[in-house]
Write a protein that holds these residues in place. Structure first.
Motif, PDB file in Angstrom:
ATOM      1  N   LEU A  76     -42.075  29.221  10.166  1.00 37.39           N
ATOM      2  CA  LEU A  76     -41.778  29.917  11.417  1.00 37.39           C
ATOM      3  C   LEU A  76     -42.599  29.342  12.567  1.00 37.39           C
ATOM      4  CD1 LEU A  76     -40.433  32.160  13.029  1.00 37.39           C
ATOM      5  CD2 LEU A  76     -42.249  33.717  12.249  1.00 37.39           C
ATOM      6  N   GLU A  77     -43.892  29.093  12.302  1.00 37.59           N
ATOM      7  CA  GLU A  77     -44.744  28.514  13.345  1.00 37.59           C
ATOM      8  C   GLU A  77     -44.239  27.126  13.746  1.00 37.59           C
ATOM      9  OE1 GLU A  77     -48.701  28.520  11.863  1.00 37.59           O
ATOM     10  OE2 GLU A  77     -48.948  30.705  12.005  1.00 37.59           O
ATOM     11  N   TYR A  78     -43.792  26.386  12.752  1.00 41.51           N
ATOM     12  CA  TYR A  78     -43.295  25.034  13.022  1.00 41.51           C
ATOM     13  C   TYR A  78     -42.025  25.069  13.879  1.00 41.51           C
ATOM     14  CZ  TYR A  78     -41.585  20.301  12.179  1.00 41.51           C
ATOM     15  OH  TYR A  78     -41.123  19.016  12.339  1.00 41.51           O
ATOM     16  N   THR A  79     -41.096  25.952  13.529  1.00 44.30           N
ATOM     17  CA  THR A  79     -39.859  26.036  14.309  1.00 44.30           C
ATOM     18  C   THR A  79     -40.126  26.563  15.723  1.00 44.30           C
ATOM     19  OG1 THR A  79     -39.413  28.253  13.422  1.00 44.30           O
ATOM     20  CG2 THR A  79     -38.416  26.388  12.273  1.00 44.30           C
ATOM     21  N   THR A  80     -41.083  27.492  15.846  1.00 41.16           N
ATOM     22  CA  THR A  80     -41.425  28.026  17.175  1.00 41.16           C
ATOM     23  C   THR A  80     -42.058  26.941  18.038  1.00 41.16           C
ATOM     24  OG1 THR A  80     -41.808  30.216  16.228  1.00 41.16           O
ATOM     25  CG2 THR A  80     -42.723  29.791  18.406  1.00 41.16           C
ATOM     26  N   ARG A  81     -42.938  26.165  17.426  1.00 40.40           N
ATOM     27  CA  ARG A  81     -43.622  25.095  18.153  1.00 40.40           C
ATOM     28  C   ARG A  81     -42.666  23.989  18.571  1.00 40.40           C
ATOM     29  NH1 ARG A  81     -47.108  24.364  14.511  1.00 40.40           N
ATOM     30  NH2 ARG A  81     -46.477  22.345  13.625  1.00 40.40           N
ATOM     31  N   ASN A  82     -41.573  23.837  17.820  1.00 34.80           N
ATOM     32  CA  ASN A  82     -40.628  22.748  18.100  1.00 34.80           C
ATOM     33  C   ASN A  82     -39.259  23.277  18.524  1.00 34.80           C
ATOM     34  OD1 ASN A  82     -42.055  20.086  17.081  1.00 34.80           O
ATOM     35  ND2 ASN A  82     -42.490  21.663  15.535  1.00 34.80           N
TER      36      ASN A  82
END
Length: 215
Positions: A76-82
């Motif tokens: 989730l953090e990865y998709t939010t960051r990207n």
């Protein structure tokens, strides 16, 4: 640059699928060869995408090359960051869906167009068979006689599709129907049918009727 964007897009798509629950934590996802076929890229591109997810502690890769989901939170953090990077795979899926829908619409359009052309051709062929109405006069010899007794079709070539009597309409009257003064016959036939039928129906009673039986 294109290859770099490709494996990043695939990594993001896999992360999105983890977040959505399609790939739950502790589950194993397809091996590199299967993923390569699913995303239609080379195994090397898949390797880079999985490597990126491994660096983000989203998946782990065992020595046996098994890919295991270890964190949906990191995904989730990865998709939010990207979130600026829309998955190329998802875009491709959307495009393929639209192309499939367009193909289906084109097929239906072609089918409907063919039906319209065929219907138009049938209507052109039926032009000589448009229904006509002929009223029985008060001096007609057919009054009081049945359609069958008159050998109606044999004498006129007309097919009676309806009989109007005042406000009543009888569809496809049978041979035993007795004709009356003022009845209106609705019939179809070839281009000369009206002339023959009108002459036959309204011939005066005192004229000799020669009915022709083809048998």
């Amino acid at each position: 640059m294109q290859e770099k964007a490709g494996y990043k897009s695939i990594a993001l798509d896999i992360a999105q699928r983890i977040v959505s629950g399609e790939f739950p934590v502790a589950s194993k996802i397809s091996g590199r060869s299967l993923l390569a076929g699913q995303y239609q890229v080379s195994p090397e591109t898949i390797r880079k995408a999985i490597g990126l997810l491994k660096e983000e502690n989203i998946v782990s890769v065992s020595q046996g090359k098994e890919i295991i989901i270890i964190s949906d939170r990191n995904a989730l953090e990865y998709t939010t960051r990207n979130n600026y990077l829309k998955s190329a795979y998802s875009l491709k899926q959307d495009l393929q869906q639209l192309l499939q829908e367009k193909k289906e619409m084109d097929r239906k359009f072609a089918e409907l167009f063919t039906q319209i052309i065929e219907a138009s051709d049938r209507l052109q062929n039926l032009k000589p068979y448009h229904p006509v109405e002929i009223k029985i006069s008060d001096l007609s010899h057919v009054i009081g006689r049945t359609i069958g007794n008159l050998l109606f079709w044999q004498n006129t070539g007309a097919t009676i599709i309806a009989l109007r009597r005042g406000t009543e309409v009888t569809i496809s009257p049978g041979p035993h129907v007795i004709l009356r003064e003022g009845d209106i016959i609705v019939a179809v036939g070839d281009e000369r049918m009206y002339e023959r039928t009108e002459e036959f129906i309204n011939r005066p009673l005192d004229e000799e009727i020669q009915a022709t039986d083809p048998s």
